[in-house]
Design an enzyme around this catalytic site. Sequence first.
Site, PDB file in Angstrom:
ATOM      1  N   GLY B 149       2.144   9.834   9.272  1.00  0.00           N
ATOM      2  CA  GLY B 149       1.017   8.921   9.270  1.00  0.00           C
ATOM      3  C   GLY B 149       0.430   8.783   7.872  1.00  0.00           C
ATOM      4  O   GLY B 149       0.712   9.575   6.971  1.00  0.00           O
ATOM      5  N   CYS B 150      -0.391   7.741   7.703  1.00  0.00           N
ATOM      6  CA  CYS B 150      -0.948   7.460   6.379  1.00  0.00           C
ATOM      7  C   CYS B 150      -1.972   8.517   5.981  1.00  0.00           C
ATOM      8  O   CYS B 150      -1.904   9.085   4.894  1.00  0.00           O
ATOM      9  CB  CYS B 150      -1.567   6.062   6.361  1.00  0.00           C
ATOM     10  SG  CYS B 150      -2.736   5.735   7.688  1.00  0.00           S
ATOM     11  N   TYR B 151      -2.924   8.778   6.888  1.00  0.00           N
ATOM     12  CA  TYR B 151      -3.922   9.811   6.581  1.00  0.00           C
ATOM     13  C   TYR B 151      -3.253  11.171   6.382  1.00  0.00           C
ATOM     14  O   TYR B 151      -3.653  11.954   5.533  1.00  0.00           O
ATOM     15  CB  TYR B 151      -4.932   9.939   7.729  1.00  0.00           C
ATOM     16  CG  TYR B 151      -5.987   8.876   7.766  1.00  0.00           C
ATOM     17  CD1 TYR B 151      -6.845   8.666   6.692  1.00  0.00           C
ATOM     18  CD2 TYR B 151      -6.180   8.093   8.900  1.00  0.00           C
ATOM     19  CE1 TYR B 151      -7.850   7.701   6.743  1.00  0.00           C
ATOM     20  CE2 TYR B 151      -7.185   7.132   8.964  1.00  0.00           C
ATOM     21  CZ  TYR B 151      -8.024   6.948   7.893  1.00  0.00           C
ATOM     22  OH  TYR B 151      -9.028   6.004   7.956  1.00  0.00           O
TER      23      TYR B 151
END
Lengths: 346, 346, 346, 346
Positions: B149-151
Amino acid sequence: MIKAGIIGSTGYAGQELVRLLLQHPQAEIVWYGSRSYVDHKYEEVYRNMFRIVDSRCLDDNMEELSKQADVIFTATPQGLCASLVNEEILNRAKIIDLSADFRIKDVKVYEKWYGILHKSPEYIPEAVYGLCEINREDIRKARLIANPGCYTTCSILTLYPLVKEKLVNPHSIIIDAKSGTSGAGRGAKLPNLFCEVNESIKAYGVTSHRHTPEIEEQLGYAAGEEIRINFTPHLVPMNRGILATAYADLKPGVTEEQVRAAYEAYYGQEYFIRLLGSGVYPETRWVEGSNFVDIGFQLDERTHRIVALGAIDNLVKGAAGQAVQNMNLLFGLPENTGLQLVPVFP
Amino acid sequence: MIKAGIIGSTGYAGQELVRLLLQHPQAEIVWYGSRSYVDHKYEEVYRNMFRIVDSRCLDDNMEELSKQADVIFTATPQGLCASLVNEEILNRAKIIDLSADFRIKDVKVYEKWYGILHKSPEYIPEAVYGLCEINREDIRKARLIANPGCYTTCSILTLYPLVKEKLVNPHSIIIDAKSGTSGAGRGAKLPNLFCEVNESIKAYGVTSHRHTPEIEEQLGYAAGEEIRINFTPHLVPMNRGILATAYADLKPGVTEEQVRAAYEAYYGQEYFIRLLGSGVYPETRWVEGSNFVDIGFQLDERTHRIVALGAIDNLVKGAAGQAVQNMNLLFGLPENTGLQLVPVFP
Amino acid sequence: MIKAGIIGSTGYAGQELVRLLLQHPQAEIVWYGSRSYVDHKYEEVYRNMFRIVDSRCLDDNMEELSKQADVIFTATPQGLCASLVNEEILNRAKIIDLSADFRIKDVKVYEKWYGILHKSPEYIPEAVYGLCEINREDIRKARLIANPGCYTTCSILTLYPLVKEKLVNPHSIIIDAKSGTSGAGRGAKLPNLFCEVNESIKAYGVTSHRHTPEIEEQLGYAAGEEIRINFTPHLVPMNRGILATAYADLKPGVTEEQVRAAYEAYYGQEYFIRLLGSGVYPETRWVEGSNFVDIGFQLDERTHRIVALGAIDNLVKGAAGQAVQNMNLLFGLPENTGLQLVPVFP
Amino acid sequence: MIKAGIIGSTGYAGQELVRLLLQHPQAEIVWYGSRSYVDHKYEEVYRNMFRIVDSRCLDDNMEELSKQADVIFTATPQGLCASLVNEEILNRAKIIDLSADFRIKDVKVYEKWYGILHKSPEYIPEAVYGLCEINREDIRKARLIANPGCYTTCSILTLYPLVKEKLVNPHSIIIDAKSGTSGAGRGAKLPNLFCEVNESIKAYGVTSHRHTPEIEEQLGYAAGEEIRINFTPHLVPMNRGILATAYADLKPGVTEEQVRAAYEAYYGQEYFIRLLGSGVYPETRWVEGSNFVDIGFQLDERTHRIVALGAIDNLVKGAAGQAVQNMNLLFGLPENTGLQLVPVFP
């Protein structure tokens, strides 16, 4: 490899030139000129370049630079290039001037609109106006390129086929243009602060913006006569992009088909000009980060006018990208070398 | 040439993947999947692709796609990839899943946080968590990559050396993250309208965001023990970028030199991780459009904590760029092939 | 009518003070002080005031001003108010200082964090910290009000009941704050240019921001002991607004009901504090243009921490609005006189 | 107290009306109509209204509403007001319609541009076009007010004195207008998502926007003849504001003095119209949150044209503010009652 030097590499246009040349397969940067940041590491001025550019900024000694470089880009305030250029330099290196110094053939017009004395008018005649899609052949042979302004590039390309093919009355032209804020430069001025620009739109330089005579001269060549136009720039709360909305009276009987045919004739083979389909109009987001010019138009039967719209990224096709395109022409490379950039969205 | 297919090519991450693959010297896109836009021309969905992509969108027939492609990217909502994958497909093509389906090893944790039943838990064990800088060797041998995921990418990379080298108490970790709005996707939802996002900042998913267990699992491996952290995402009125501001209690006696040495040891040779100098902190603008992770930190003598900060472009290193990095590893290419992107500023 | 003078009326906080006082039913502005714009028409400095304010800017002669005004607002850089104030002035007019000069009781702490010598430490003891909801009674009797900082107002009010009621460990407090760009002032500095702020987020003053000791002092009073906290401010691409996301370890056994009861006990009757319902978190857009503080919180059972969030308009409750609230208290008016502003959205 | 009901109170214009009426000293809201949010608490739809509005949303039963209210505002999609109005309702309550239903006298023109059948053309003749500065006297006596559109208000007021005094050729008028995104409404549509609007500018409705015939009709009355104009709206990445840049050919010999005298003659006494000085042009930031119209102009000797520019807040003077101004006229109050709003900057 083409050795390139940049004078004025720490302005927004200069930095974009750095970005583009770094990704160019046949060019390398040998001189990061910046009067304001001499001896500073370039990566500390622009931290996007951290670990990408390892050089320090140099001054604007064009004499010395011309010995090291094949091409010199001057992304500097008006007057600087004209004050530095001379025969020796021009014999050693090509110059692509991103300022207005050599864009206008009539030095009196230049001096009136810019309010400065031109220091080397003797080079004006040989300078080629570097709008590649129009002056391609002359560019190839030039020593000195006058890279067009951002508003002018967008405005002229949007209107050129209409004027050239006499589909509109050139004296009726009105250009209402909108620009992102990077066009205002990186100077620390109150009107360019975030809170002053954000959440607002304004016109500026109404009837007096310096790109006006440049547009008039170039469209005048296309029209075959002197013309006067209205040009109104606006500041938009976004980083990049120019949209030109141009209005002109159609000559009697002109049809949409004729208009489209004219655009196709001039631009059908152009890599960087994308003629949009019927009912589609350009938006700056679709060209951001690229060298494309998107053009669309709409005839108005009710008023017998045409509305022609063009969009560019002001830092790319409006400055650094076009400069690289000119470099490619000057050095016999395919025109889109290093410029096949997919627009970045969102 | 690597033949690549994309399922979910019309979301923001999917479109970014298109942009990156178009500029990749050794890949070509053979399938623009998009359930919502089947038969639409891709260039009409994203007009930046006008005259660049000439294809029409296809459906999400992974069976057929696996016969045409060497690698399949699934940039789709949670659950879709898990519902489509099977042994035959995996034997024919590599899968890089940008959804969360195969990121979490404990299927119960996945099902609890995502609120859906996992359709193919049998493939979870073999799936490799595609955080390239950490799991490089495993990735090379995998059939199925769970693209992070990005986070999580930003959070884990920011904290990894600190946790791995036991310089901080991993149970004290608090991550306060800020994301641009493209992270919310291209769905037509009221909270994502311009006027709702612009001129505001808000936290969301407080104590309950789905990236929490993913961060905990990965940092837990580094710590050698299970950990619980606080993670709070915020929505920022900008298109791209994630900034993670992480806080942790320093182990007694830990010095700035030790911290810097740890970061250097793990990241000193990494192309995509740029460790910033003392007193310099990451800003999302400096990584925009690139696959870089910028990391900085500050020790606080007064509170015996460290503040570690990381910035990425959520659509590149946080999604599409990392997916291409994984592809490069899977196919034995230099890891930064097609990813030597200079960040675009401004 | 209360006669009000403003020293520093052309900064963003000063101008907001003008806006609020113009709409205040019982105050009039008699002095538009601005060292930078002496003799300029105020409406030419801020064209929103065109045809609303007819005055010219005056200097910062506080001596003379104190003869004409009942209350003097100093919205000036640190050090100026301390260098001008004296017994005569204080006997003639109330002073509400929007700078930090009189906020911190320990002059050594002030001088260390601000790096300047305090010119009138003799007035520090009598100065009242103007956080109205906490120090209301002392404010009514004061001559000299130290109007709190923007980050501090938001941070302290968000945490006060938790600390005061000992529901959290005050030494565990971490405040991650985000501010709009008007907080950076109207100075023409490169980092505040539109293109530098827009499309980015960054932390600054990490572990060293000057509002840290102010928060520590005030929350220390509430805790009944000295505390040290982490405070990290961030710059957000928006004009107005502060969001504080605060983290703290809950004392064992503390429940959501206890937390809510504490907030209700302290703020239930406060006009300007709006305690949000369960699962609702503050967003800066909902308070813009108003003097409200929106507060929400979430307990995390997994980590035994609380996340408490507060939002204000930095120019209103974080500066000018709170100053007017203090003025109302000083002059015996209902506290919300002239401040019943409906937040402006969008 | 005037009892006011709002149908369509949860759109952006409706909500702005709520904000203005809440601060109006002689009005109270008795009906928050919203077909989409019936029974929802208004403060949950717009959280800026938390603890300010305690009501729940009602339906659009205008019959019942007319029994409870003195004035009904319809801030609804085109066609709704026309479908609900009848003689009984008009006899009980004044109606101020913010939609286009009663703005255009020729029902055929309405039906052509809006593409819907008008349900109650019998009320068109008596409806008064509620542009207060032009039709003040007729408004006072009306039952049914057609509140002007946002673009139209700005465009007509910018040009009215020029056309009325025959200083320009009305057939030469071109209006290039720019609007903030709140003008696009609160519908959850893809083109209005943050990432689609942010960092871009585009034209839309080129030659076909529905405000065109409304401008033509009203300026035609001023000109004393039918006219056709070009009107091009643009979407700007900001929340509020409209800027109209209008071009027209000057009649021979017209001087700046004559133009200024004309504006002064018509607007010199108008509270809400601020005629800017020579060389000063309107910017939307200076009117935000207020009911002001800022107007500036520039003659161009070179082209014998005038560029006239106007700026308004589209939600205030372009919708809700003008509606309240109309209400004030209808009920015999001073026209600026509740509308002496100082523009909010930044």
